[in-house]
Design a protein around this motif. Structure first.
Motif, short mmCIF file in Angstrom:
data_model
loop_
_atom_site.label_atom_id
_atom_site.label_comp_id
_atom_site.label_asym_id
_atom_site.label_seq_id
_atom_site.Cartn_x
_atom_site.Cartn_y
_atom_site.Cartn_z
N ALA A 1 0.83 -1.21 0.00
CA ALA A 1 0.00 0.00 0.00
C ALA A 1 0.86 1.26 0.00
O ALA A 1 0.47 2.28 -0.55
N GLU A 2 2.03 1.17 0.60
CA GLU A 2 2.92 2.34 0.70
C GLU A 2 3.85 2.49 -0.49
O GLU A 2 4.08 3.61 -0.96
N ILE A 3 4.40 1.39 -1.00
CA ILE A 3 5.44 1.50 -2.05
C ILE A 3 4.99 1.05 -3.43
O ILE A 3 5.70 1.23 -4.41
N GLY A 4 3.82 0.41 -3.53
CA GLY A 4 3.39 -0.14 -4.81
C GLY A 4 3.86 -1.58 -4.94
O GLY A 4 3.93 -2.30 -3.94
N PRO A 5 4.21 -2.02 -6.14
CA PRO A 5 4.58 -3.42 -6.35
C PRO A 5 5.71 -3.88 -5.42
O PRO A 5 6.70 -3.16 -5.22
N LEU A 6 5.56 -5.08 -4.89
CA LEU A 6 6.57 -5.62 -3.98
C LEU A 6 7.88 -5.93 -4.68
O LEU A 6 8.91 -6.12 -4.04
N SER A 7 7.86 -5.95 -6.00
CA SER A 7 9.11 -6.16 -6.74
C SER A 7 10.07 -4.98 -6.57
O SER A 7 11.25 -5.08 -6.93
N ARG A 8 9.62 -3.88 -5.99
CA ARG A 8 10.51 -2.76 -5.68
C ARG A 8 11.47 -3.08 -4.53
O ARG A 8 12.46 -2.39 -4.34
N VAL A 9 11.18 -4.12 -3.77
CA VAL A 9 12.05 -4.50 -2.65
C VAL A 9 13.34 -5.08 -3.19
O VAL A 9 13.34 -6.08 -3.91
N ALA A 10 14.46 -4.43 -2.83
CA ALA A 10 15.78 -4.91 -3.27
C ALA A 10 16.37 -5.89 -2.28
O ALA A 10 17.16 -6.75 -2.65
N GLY A 11 16.00 -5.76 -1.01
CA GLY A 11 16.53 -6.67 -0.01
C GLY A 11 15.93 -6.43 1.36
O GLY A 11 15.65 -5.29 1.73
N TRP A 12 15.71 -7.51 2.08
CA TRP A 12 15.29 -7.45 3.48
C TRP A 12 16.57 -7.39 4.31
O TRP A 12 17.44 -8.24 4.16
#
Length: 160
Positions: free
Chosen positions: A86-97
């Motif tokens: 909801a905050e960043i859009g697509p989860l594919s934007r996550v580069a790393g946990w």
């Protein structure tokens, strides 16, 4: 390459709606705080598919088994992902946990907190893959959590 949303669908999992806080609950902080390419995830409890905060409540090792708590931690991961999307859009934007910090409201003598928080960590790695999902982690037992939650999990991650 599969997106995290495609992987969730393959696993038969659906994200709940982004959390909706009760009107009488004042939180002077953001559940998801984006600062440049860093994201800080405030402590999350489990939520229902309709967006409401849900249990489990009480002490793990007394009111809740390790197995039930690990499933709840997995559901907390779904809550975090829903609010993150909801905050960043697509989860594919996550580069790393980067980091996960799990707190388990523990009965006296309970020492299986690591197994509980594995429910969260395992889902993150399964959805994002070993490279993006890999994270440092702590899992601690506490004497109590807000609203008597059984589990609360926070995290840090980076965006592409």
């Amino acid at each position: 390459m599969q997106t995290p949303e495609e992987r969730l669908a393959e696993l038969g999992l659906m994200l709940p709606a982004a959390i909706s806080l009760p009107p009488d609950l004042h939180l002077p902080f953001a559940l998801i705080n984006v600062r440049g390419d860093r994201v800080f995830v405030s402590g999350h409890p489990k939520q229902t598919s309709e967006d409401a905060i849900a249990g489990p409540y009480g002490k793990v090792g007394a009111d809740l088994s390790t197995e039930a708590a690990a499933l709840a931690a997995r559901d907390i991961a779904l809550s975090v992902l829903a609010n993150l999307r909801a905050e960043i859009g697509p989860l594919s934007r996550v580069a790393g946990w980067s980091r996960v910090f799990g707190m388990v409201n523990s009965a006296p003598g309970y020492d299986q907190q690591h197994l509980v928080i594995n429910g969260f960590s395992d889902l993150i790695v399964d959805v994002f893959g070993a490279e993006v999902g890999r994270h440092a982690r702590s899992a601690i037992g506490v004497a109590g959590l807000p609203m008597n939650f059984a589990i609360e999990i926070e995290a840090e991650l980076s965006l592409a």
